[in-house]
Design a protein around this motif. Structure first.
Motif, PDB file in Angstrom:
ATOM      1  N   VAL A  66       0.823  -1.210   0.000  1.00  0.00           N
ATOM      2  CA  VAL A  66       0.000   0.000   0.000  1.00  0.00           C
ATOM      3  C   VAL A  66       0.860   1.265   0.000  1.00  0.00           C
ATOM      4  N   GLU A  76     -14.697  -8.570   3.325  1.00  0.00           N
ATOM      5  CA  GLU A  76     -14.863  -7.193   3.782  1.00  0.00           C
ATOM      6  C   GLU A  76     -14.391  -7.040   5.222  1.00  0.00           C
ATOM      7  N   ARG A 124      -7.123  -2.700   7.335  1.00  0.00           N
ATOM      8  CA  ARG A 124      -7.098  -1.242   7.217  1.00  0.00           C
ATOM      9  C   ARG A 124      -6.913  -0.596   8.588  1.00  0.00           C
ATOM     10  N   PRO A 149      -7.874   6.550  -1.393  1.00  0.00           N
ATOM     11  CA  PRO A 149      -8.573   5.559  -2.224  1.00  0.00           C
ATOM     12  C   PRO A 149      -7.634   4.613  -2.966  1.00  0.00           C
ATOM     13  N   GLN A 150      -6.523   5.138  -3.498  1.00  0.00           N
ATOM     14  CA  GLN A 150      -5.594   4.274  -4.221  1.00  0.00           C
ATOM     15  C   GLN A 150      -4.894   3.285  -3.291  1.00  0.00           C
ATOM     16  N   GLU A 151      -4.708   3.699  -2.024  1.00  0.00           N
ATOM     17  CA  GLU A 151      -4.112   2.781  -1.048  1.00  0.00           C
ATOM     18  C   GLU A 151      -5.102   1.670  -0.688  1.00  0.00           C
ATOM     19  N   GLU A 152      -6.371   2.025  -0.582  1.00  0.00           N
ATOM     20  CA  GLU A 152      -7.380   1.006  -0.293  1.00  0.00           C
ATOM     21  C   GLU A 152      -7.464  -0.009  -1.428  1.00  0.00           C
ATOM     22  N   LYS A 153      -7.359   0.473  -2.657  1.00  0.00           N
ATOM     23  CA  LYS A 153      -7.369  -0.450  -3.792  1.00  0.00           C
ATOM     24  C   LYS A 153      -6.157  -1.380  -3.736  1.00  0.00           C
ATOM     25  N   ALA A 154      -5.004  -0.811  -3.409  1.00  0.00           N
ATOM     26  CA  ALA A 154      -3.796  -1.632  -3.308  1.00  0.00           C
ATOM     27  C   ALA A 154      -3.928  -2.668  -2.204  1.00  0.00           C
ATOM     28  N   ARG A 212      -6.779  -4.052  -1.199  1.00  0.00           N
ATOM     29  CA  ARG A 212      -7.680  -5.105  -1.692  1.00  0.00           C
ATOM     30  C   ARG A 212      -6.947  -6.033  -2.666  1.00  0.00           C
ATOM     31  N   ASP A 213      -6.082  -5.468  -3.491  1.00  0.00           N
ATOM     32  CA  ASP A 213      -5.286  -6.301  -4.406  1.00  0.00           C
ATOM     33  C   ASP A 213      -4.361  -7.228  -3.616  1.00  0.00           C
ATOM     34  N   ASP A 260      -6.415 -10.057  -2.229  1.00  0.00           N
ATOM     35  CA  ASP A 260      -6.756 -11.030  -3.285  1.00  0.00           C
ATOM     36  C   ASP A 260      -5.594 -11.974  -3.575  1.00  0.00           C
TER      37      ASP A 260
END
Length: 269
Positions: free
Chosen positions: A174, A215, A222, A230-235, A237-238, A241
């Motif tokens: 992140v 979730e 988190r 937002p971009q850190e949250e996406k990272a 989630r990736d 995964d």
């Protein structure tokens, strides 16, 4: 340089800023209390720790930073009485709920911080005082001296080795830097300077915390990072995964992480 001239307590203060704001600490652990109830406890660590401290059945035990009863609940069946102390009221609610569920009647709780006047809160000296993975303090010397004052027979503490519970891979994913806190060697060196000849043994946590859904997993991870863009949250989630899988209806790491802890204990003269 003479190692005895190093101020290990001052170095600790520089490397552990999170212990300075007790209100922020309380809110953090209040928010995490539910994850202690839903996650799988690290029984491997608990069993190793309890075997190592080997309390006598007639002892009274003071568990400082008891959380929701990781040690207090299993200890209750081995000793005369346990007093659980924690800064988080939500954690203590979890401990009381666990005792009620298990029919445990020899555990009492006190909400207090490291800097509170424990005697004013009716906390008395106990045979054994433990601080397991809970030395989140600004002044380490003061905290250790306090544990020692409230112990009649033995003090036992445990602290991380190296990164401990931090997940460097997750932080890197992140874009956050590893928070380089002081690990066990700072504590052990300070004990030496304080004239406390502590025993030392290393334990390894191999427990695999699990989560009911992705979730919940995301929210728990988190929480460990703090406010995120937002971009850190996406990272994040990736990363989840890639690093977690669904097994037997619960999410867990694809490859379990081993976390090492240093346990230090000393007996009173």
């Amino acid at each position: 340089m003479d190692i005895r001239s190093i101020d290990w307590n001052e170095i600790w203060k520089q490397h552990n800023p999170e212990g300075r704001d007790e209100e922020r600490t309380r809110i953090y652990w209040d928010n995490r209390a539910s994850s202690f109830a839903t996650g799988v406890e690290d029984d491997f660590y608990v069993n190793q720790f309890l075997t190592l401290i080997d309390p006598c059945p007639e002892w009274r035990v003071l568990d400082v930073g008891c959380a929701s009863g990781t040690l207090a609940i299993p200890l209750a069946g081995r000793v005369r009485q346990v007093t659980g102390v924690d800064i988080s009221g939500a954690m203590l609610d979890g401990l009381r709920a666990g005792c009620e569920k298990g029919g445990i009647g020899n555990v009492k709780t006190v909400r207090a911080s490291w800097t509170d006047d424990w005697r004013a809160l009716a906390i008395e000296p106990h045979d054994l005082v433990i601080a397991s993975r809970s030395l989140i303090v600004a002044d380490l010397r003061q905290a250790i001296a306090k544990l020692d004052r409230f112990a009649l027979r033995r003090v036992c503490i445990s602290t991380p080795v190296g990164d401990g519970p931090q997940d460097p891979a997750m932080l890197g994913a992140v874009g956050r830097r590893r928070r380089g806190g002081a690990d066990y060697i700072y504590v052990y060196n300070l004990l030496y300077q304080m004239g406390l000849q502590a025993n030392l043994q290393f334990l390894t946590s191999r427990g695999q915390r699990t989560y009911p859904d992705k979730e919940t997993l995301f929210l728990r991870m988190r929480d460990k990072v703090g406010e995120m863009l937002p971009q850190e949250e996406k990272a994040l989630r990736d990363y989840i995964d890639h690093s977690f899988v669904l097994r037997e209806g619960r999410w867990q790491r694809r490859e379990p992480r081993s976390i090492r802890w240093a346990v230090m204990w000393w007996d009173k003269d």
